[in-house]
Design an enzyme around this catalytic site. Structure first.
Site, PDB file in Angstrom:
ATOM      1  N   HIS A  57     -12.996  -1.197  -7.865  1.00 52.06           N
ATOM      2  CA  HIS A  57     -14.527  -0.203  -7.719  1.00 52.06           C
ATOM      3  C   HIS A  57     -14.202   1.232  -7.390  1.00 52.06           C
ATOM      4  O   HIS A  57     -15.293   2.152  -7.949  1.00 52.06           O
ATOM      5  CB  HIS A  57     -15.456  -0.676  -6.745  1.00 52.06           C
ATOM      6  CG  HIS A  57     -15.064  -0.318  -5.591  1.00 52.06           C
ATOM      7  ND1 HIS A  57     -15.520  -1.199  -4.658  1.00 52.06           N
ATOM      8  CD2 HIS A  57     -14.691   0.404  -4.619  1.00 52.06           C
ATOM      9  CE1 HIS A  57     -15.092  -0.990  -3.344  1.00 52.06           C
ATOM     10  NE2 HIS A  57     -15.220   0.359  -3.128  1.00 52.06           N
ATOM     11  N   ASP A  92       3.777   2.008  -4.940  1.00 50.34           N
ATOM     12  CA  ASP A  92       2.528   2.861  -5.723  1.00 50.34           C
ATOM     13  C   ASP A  92       1.979   1.181  -6.964  1.00 50.34           C
ATOM     14  O   ASP A  92       2.928   1.267  -7.672  1.00 50.34           O
ATOM     15  CB  ASP A  92       3.120   4.040  -6.499  1.00 50.34           C
ATOM     16  CG  ASP A  92       2.542   4.148  -7.092  1.00 50.34           C
ATOM     17  OD1 ASP A  92       0.661   4.541  -7.607  1.00 50.34           O
ATOM     18  OD2 ASP A  92       2.277   5.832  -7.867  1.00 50.34           O
ATOM     19  N   MET A  93       0.499   0.992  -6.703  1.00 49.22           N
ATOM     20  CA  MET A  93       0.343  -0.063  -7.646  1.00 49.22           C
ATOM     21  C   MET A  93       0.153   1.411  -9.006  1.00 49.22           C
ATOM     22  O   MET A  93      -0.226   0.319 -10.257  1.00 49.22           O
ATOM     23  CB  MET A  93      -1.393  -0.044  -6.967  1.00 49.22           C
ATOM     24  CG  MET A  93      -2.371   0.740  -6.962  1.00 49.22           C
ATOM     25  SD  MET A  93      -3.861   0.336  -5.933  1.00 49.22           S
ATOM     26  CE  MET A  93      -5.083   2.119  -6.278  1.00 49.22           C
ATOM     27  N   LYS A 119      -8.624  -7.006  -2.695  1.00 45.12           N
ATOM     28  CA  LYS A 119     -10.009  -6.043  -1.894  1.00 45.12           C
ATOM     29  C   LYS A 119     -10.235  -4.833  -2.425  1.00 45.12           C
ATOM     30  O   LYS A 119     -10.107  -4.359  -1.744  1.00 45.12           O
ATOM     31  CB  LYS A 119      -9.337  -6.702  -0.718  1.00 45.12           C
ATOM     32  CG  LYS A 119     -10.603  -7.099  -0.676  1.00 45.12           C
ATOM     33  CD  LYS A 119     -10.429  -6.219   1.293  1.00 45.12           C
ATOM     34  CE  LYS A 119     -12.515  -6.549   1.598  1.00 45.12           C
ATOM     35  NZ  LYS A 119     -12.534  -5.323   2.915  1.00 45.12           N
ATOM     36  N   ASP A 143       0.651  -1.550  -0.392  1.00 39.20           N
ATOM     37  CA  ASP A 143      -0.097   0.329  -0.150  1.00 39.20           C
ATOM     38  C   ASP A 143       1.076   1.310   0.114  1.00 39.20           C
ATOM     39  O   ASP A 143       1.921   0.895   0.620  1.00 39.20           O
ATOM     40  CB  ASP A 143      -0.842   0.094   1.098  1.00 39.20           C
ATOM     41  CG  ASP A 143      -2.478   0.754   0.693  1.00 39.20           C
ATOM     42  OD1 ASP A 143      -2.029   2.081   0.494  1.00 39.20           O
ATOM     43  OD2 ASP A 143      -3.306   0.264   0.823  1.00 39.20           O
TER      44      ASP A 143
END
Length: 359
Positions: A261, A243-244, A257, A223
């Protein structure tokens, strides 16, 4: 010409009542928030048996002049399914309040508790955007949150430590609950894996549930640095900042998870491509996959008992973030655009589903 006849008056009254019900929905929400703030569930739970109104007034330090007001609040909360009444054992002339499964999730010491999420969603920071929704529809701001505050929710959370703690705490209880549910209902999804990265895993409650169930599975919570800075790993669980949108650490499986969205399609594709790349770098064996826990909006809404929940979450995402709840076709478009070849949806988590996506 008579506009209202005997044949139409009942229909008009029903329509008016329908409007009233929806107009006052916020009262149900704020009454629930009040129950959390007063600690009603904890008071009844500590009492150890059905609790009379006078006992509840005393335990909550409610002002005596508010006794009948508390009765009226409890009457609504009972109607909403949060509490129930039964005869008091030593005095059958009185009734006492007791907990329901929903109000047990309001207990402060419940590891699966929903109180932090209630506090977050009904905080003025997240309710104010709805006052700006009509204005937002007429401008080019990315969300009503930006219209209200001039910055995104993520920018605000990175600047305001109190809001950031509230945000992380709200996800913690849900992650504990859904983590336990996944292990009970979908344990086979994690069997045979050697490593797993929980992307945007927050404080790590989801990963902890998985790590505890699979002691030989190396779990990493990935994260933003400010989210994981003060978190300590243990045994087969560790925390990593990053950083994704730039890269995801390599693993047998990547877990997302309740993450996608929050974002637009193009941003989701970027995240998924990084996840796929993380799986591709693992050349020692086959079987890498992305595991997604999120909502899938049904095309036949009348057959979906969770439809209203999903649609409400969709508007929350639209107003406070930039994402949305997707139907299966929209999910498939994301997966194939990111270069994945197939997916499998397992709708066993209430309003949410577990989706396995394969390169």
């Amino acid at each position: 010409m008579e506009l209202v006849s005997g044949e139409t008056i009942d229909e008009l009254i029903q329509a008016q009542t329908h409007i009233w019900d929806h107009m006052f929905y916020f009262i149900k929400s704020m009454s629930l928030k009040c129950a959390v703030q007063l600690g009603i569930s904890d008071a009844i739970n500590s009492h150890g048996k059905p609790m009379t109104l006078s006992e509840l007034v005393s335990a909550l330090s409610v002002h005596p002049t508010k006794t009948q007001h508390l009765y009226r609040l409890m009457r609504l909360l009972i109607h909403s399914g949060f509490f129930a009444l039964q005869k008091v054992a030593d005095d059958h002339s009185q009734e006492g309040y007791f907990l329901t499964p929903a109000s047990r999730l309001l207990l402060k010491d419940n590891p699966f508790g929903s109180s932090p999420l209630i506090t977050l969603v009904l905080d003025p920071i997240l309710t104010e955007p709805y006052n700006c929704m009509s204005t937002w529809f007429q401008n080019d701001d990315p969300s009503a949150f930006v219209t209200a505050f001039g910055e995104t929710m993520w920018e605000k959370s990175s600047r305001e430590s109190g809001f950031n703690r509230l945000l992380n705490a709200s996800m913690g209880g849900d992650s504990s609950l859904i983590g336990k549910a996944v292990i009970i209902k979908c344990k086979e999804v994690f069997e045979g894996l050697n490593s797993l990265v929980d992307v945007a895993g927050g404080t790590g409650n989801m990963a902890k549930a998985i790590a505890d169930a699979f002691p030989d599975l190396k779990c990493t919570v990935f994260d933003q640095p400010h989210v994981v800075a003060d978190l300590q790993g243990s045994k087969n669980l560790n925390f990593l900042g990053g950083d994704m949108f730039k890269a995801v650490p390599p693993a047998d499986a990547i877990l997302l998870k309740w993450t996608l969205h929050d974002w637009r399609d193009e941003e989701c594709v970027k995240i998924l491509k990084n996840c796929k790349e993380a799986l591709v770098t693992r050349n020692d064996k086959q079987g890498g996959k992305v595991i997604i826990i999120d909502m899938v909006v049904g095309d036949q809404d009348d057959d979906d008992k969770f439809t209203e929940t999903k649609l409400l979450f969709d508007i929350e995402g639209m107003s406070c973030l930039v994402g949305k709840q997707r139907n299966e076709k929209e999910w498939a478009n994301l997966f194939f655009s990111a270069g994945f070849s197939k997916y499998k949806i397992n709708p066993v988590l209430g309003p949410r589903a577990l989706i396995e996506v394969y390169p």
